[in-house]
Write a protein that holds these residues in place. Sequence first.
Motif, PDB file in Angstrom:
ATOM      1  N   GLU A  94      -3.566  -2.489   4.903  1.00  0.00           N
ATOM      2  CA  GLU A  94      -2.187  -2.979   5.042  1.00  0.00           C
ATOM      3  C   GLU A  94      -1.754  -3.791   3.824  1.00  0.00           C
ATOM      4  O   GLU A  94      -0.585  -3.768   3.447  1.00  0.00           O
ATOM      5  CB  GLU A  94      -2.032  -3.786   6.328  1.00  0.00           C
ATOM      6  CG  GLU A  94      -1.999  -2.908   7.563  1.00  0.00           C
ATOM      7  CD  GLU A  94      -0.911  -1.846   7.499  1.00  0.00           C
ATOM      8  OE1 GLU A  94       0.256  -2.167   7.197  1.00  0.00           O
ATOM      9  OE2 GLU A  94      -1.240  -0.670   7.756  1.00  0.00           O
ATOM     10  N   ARG A  95      -2.680  -4.486   3.205  1.00  0.00           N
ATOM     11  CA  ARG A  95      -2.348  -5.216   1.970  1.00  0.00           C
ATOM     12  C   ARG A  95      -1.963  -4.238   0.865  1.00  0.00           C
ATOM     13  O   ARG A  95      -1.055  -4.504   0.079  1.00  0.00           O
ATOM     14  CB  ARG A  95      -3.516  -6.097   1.537  1.00  0.00           C
ATOM     15  CG  ARG A  95      -3.685  -7.305   2.415  1.00  0.00           C
ATOM     16  CD  ARG A  95      -4.782  -8.207   1.927  1.00  0.00           C
ATOM     17  NE  ARG A  95      -4.879  -9.379   2.788  1.00  0.00           N
ATOM     18  CZ  ARG A  95      -5.699 -10.380   2.579  1.00  0.00           C
ATOM     19  NH1 ARG A  95      -6.504 -10.382   1.540  1.00  0.00           N
ATOM     20  NH2 ARG A  95      -5.713 -11.411   3.403  1.00  0.00           N
ATOM     21  N   VAL A  96      -2.665  -3.117   0.815  1.00  0.00           N
ATOM     22  CA  VAL A  96      -2.320  -2.081  -0.163  1.00  0.00           C
ATOM     23  C   VAL A  96      -0.936  -1.524   0.170  1.00  0.00           C
ATOM     24  O   VAL A  96      -0.104  -1.335  -0.722  1.00  0.00           O
ATOM     25  CB  VAL A  96      -3.383  -0.962  -0.190  1.00  0.00           C
ATOM     26  CG1 VAL A  96      -2.919   0.227  -1.010  1.00  0.00           C
ATOM     27  CG2 VAL A  96      -4.703  -1.508  -0.732  1.00  0.00           C
ATOM     28  N   ARG A  97      -0.676  -1.278   1.458  1.00  0.00           N
ATOM     29  CA  ARG A  97       0.633  -0.760   1.860  1.00  0.00           C
ATOM     30  C   ARG A  97       1.747  -1.728   1.448  1.00  0.00           C
ATOM     31  O   ARG A  97       2.785  -1.316   0.937  1.00  0.00           O
ATOM     32  CB  ARG A  97       0.697  -0.533   3.366  1.00  0.00           C
ATOM     33  CG  ARG A  97       2.060   0.026   3.814  1.00  0.00           C
ATOM     34  CD  ARG A  97       2.290  -0.071   5.327  1.00  0.00           C
ATOM     35  NE  ARG A  97       1.248   0.498   6.134  1.00  0.00           N
ATOM     36  CZ  ARG A  97       1.211   1.758   6.561  1.00  0.00           C
ATOM     37  NH1 ARG A  97       2.173   2.592   6.226  1.00  0.00           N
ATOM     38  NH2 ARG A  97       0.230   2.174   7.330  1.00  0.00           N
ATOM     39  N   ALA A  98       1.520  -3.015   1.658  1.00  0.00           N
ATOM     40  CA  ALA A  98       2.535  -4.016   1.312  1.00  0.00           C
ATOM     41  C   ALA A  98       2.819  -4.025  -0.195  1.00  0.00           C
ATOM     42  O   ALA A  98       3.955  -4.220  -0.610  1.00  0.00           O
ATOM     43  CB  ALA A  98       2.087  -5.397   1.774  1.00  0.00           C
ATOM     44  N   LYS A  99       1.792  -3.789  -0.971  1.00  0.00           N
ATOM     45  CA  LYS A  99       1.954  -3.845  -2.426  1.00  0.00           C
ATOM     46  C   LYS A  99       2.429  -2.523  -3.029  1.00  0.00           C
ATOM     47  O   LYS A  99       3.242  -2.510  -3.946  1.00  0.00           O
ATOM     48  CB  LYS A  99       0.638  -4.261  -3.080  1.00  0.00           C
ATOM     49  CG  LYS A  99       0.757  -4.502  -4.573  1.00  0.00           C
ATOM     50  CD  LYS A  99      -0.441  -5.203  -5.117  1.00  0.00           C
ATOM     51  CE  LYS A  99      -0.203  -5.513  -6.595  1.00  0.00           C
ATOM     52  NZ  LYS A  99      -1.250  -6.350  -7.148  1.00  0.00           N
ATOM     53  N   TYR A 100       1.934  -1.391  -2.499  1.00  0.00           N
ATOM     54  CA  TYR A 100       2.194  -0.089  -3.112  1.00  0.00           C
ATOM     55  C   TYR A 100       2.995   0.875  -2.244  1.00  0.00           C
ATOM     56  O   TYR A 100       3.275   1.994  -2.655  1.00  0.00           O
ATOM     57  CB  TYR A 100       0.877   0.573  -3.518  1.00  0.00           C
ATOM     58  CG  TYR A 100       0.110  -0.233  -4.537  1.00  0.00           C
ATOM     59  CD1 TYR A 100       0.531  -0.305  -5.860  1.00  0.00           C
ATOM     60  CD2 TYR A 100      -1.030  -0.934  -4.165  1.00  0.00           C
ATOM     61  CE1 TYR A 100      -0.166  -1.052  -6.796  1.00  0.00           C
ATOM     62  CE2 TYR A 100      -1.743  -1.684  -5.091  1.00  0.00           C
ATOM     63  CZ  TYR A 100      -1.300  -1.734  -6.403  1.00  0.00           C
ATOM     64  OH  TYR A 100      -1.989  -2.487  -7.322  1.00  0.00           O
TER      65      TYR A 100
ATOM     66  N   CYS B 116      -4.168   2.383   2.182  1.00  0.00           N
ATOM     67  CA  CYS B 116      -5.272   2.762   1.293  1.00  0.00           C
ATOM     68  C   CYS B 116      -6.133   3.838   1.952  1.00  0.00           C
ATOM     69  O   CYS B 116      -6.858   3.569   2.910  1.00  0.00           O
ATOM     70  CB  CYS B 116      -6.123   1.537   0.966  1.00  0.00           C
ATOM     71  SG  CYS B 116      -7.511   1.927  -0.116  1.00  0.00           S
TER      72      CYS B 116
ATOM     73  N   SER C  84      -9.795  -4.834  -0.998  1.00  0.00           N
ATOM     74  CA  SER C  84      -9.410  -6.243  -0.933  1.00  0.00           C
ATOM     75  C   SER C  84     -10.637  -7.100  -0.638  1.00  0.00           C
ATOM     76  O   SER C  84     -11.586  -6.645   0.009  1.00  0.00           O
ATOM     77  CB  SER C  84      -8.376  -6.436   0.181  1.00  0.00           C
ATOM     78  OG  SER C  84      -8.184  -7.787   0.484  1.00  0.00           O
TER      79      SER C  84
ATOM     80  N   GLU D  78     -10.914  -5.273  -5.933  1.00  0.00           N
ATOM     81  CA  GLU D  78     -11.700  -4.400  -5.059  1.00  0.00           C
ATOM     82  C   GLU D  78     -13.089  -4.987  -4.911  1.00  0.00           C
ATOM     83  O   GLU D  78     -13.524  -5.786  -5.731  1.00  0.00           O
ATOM     84  CB  GLU D  78     -11.819  -3.012  -5.671  1.00  0.00           C
ATOM     85  CG  GLU D  78     -10.500  -2.316  -5.869  1.00  0.00           C
ATOM     86  CD  GLU D  78     -10.668  -0.991  -6.585  1.00  0.00           C
ATOM     87  OE1 GLU D  78     -11.630  -0.835  -7.382  1.00  0.00           O
ATOM     88  OE2 GLU D  78      -9.843  -0.104  -6.361  1.00  0.00           O
TER      89      GLU D  78
ATOM     90  N   MET E 194      -4.980  -5.469  -7.214  1.00  0.00           N
ATOM     91  CA  MET E 194      -5.752  -6.068  -6.135  1.00  0.00           C
ATOM     92  C   MET E 194      -7.232  -6.008  -6.493  1.00  0.00           C
ATOM     93  O   MET E 194      -7.708  -4.989  -6.971  1.00  0.00           O
ATOM     94  CB  MET E 194      -5.526  -5.309  -4.833  1.00  0.00           C
ATOM     95  CG  MET E 194      -4.126  -5.365  -4.298  1.00  0.00           C
ATOM     96  SD  MET E 194      -3.968  -4.571  -2.696  1.00  0.00           S
ATOM     97  CE  MET E 194      -4.462  -5.927  -1.670  1.00  0.00           C
TER      98      MET E 194
END
Length: 102
Positions: free
Chosen positions: A53-59, A63, A22, A3, A1
């Motif tokens: 939440e984008r980090v959660r979806a990916k990892y 975050c 993000s 940063e 992603m």
Amino acid sequence: MPEMRFVIVWPDGQRESCYSPSLVVRDYFSEGETYPLGDFMERSRAALGTASERVRAKYGRPCSLALGQLARLESTAARFGGDPDARVACETFLLDNWETRS
């Protein structure tokens, strides 16, 4: 992603470099724009929450750096909460090794 960092200026003139995991922050803020404190914090909560939440979806986990950044913003904003005219400026966005991009 990808940063990014975004530099803000608090009502007292103090600059702060803020972290986001993000580029979504660019959907909530514009370079050179100044926001009433309450609006700035609402945008910050939405932007950093979405980024986390984008980090959660990916990892698979949120975050912690984004959530920590939001906690620091909340803490600093509380210092200006009694000033109805308090405004926060989004000075610039910084990407890729701190290069400024428009």
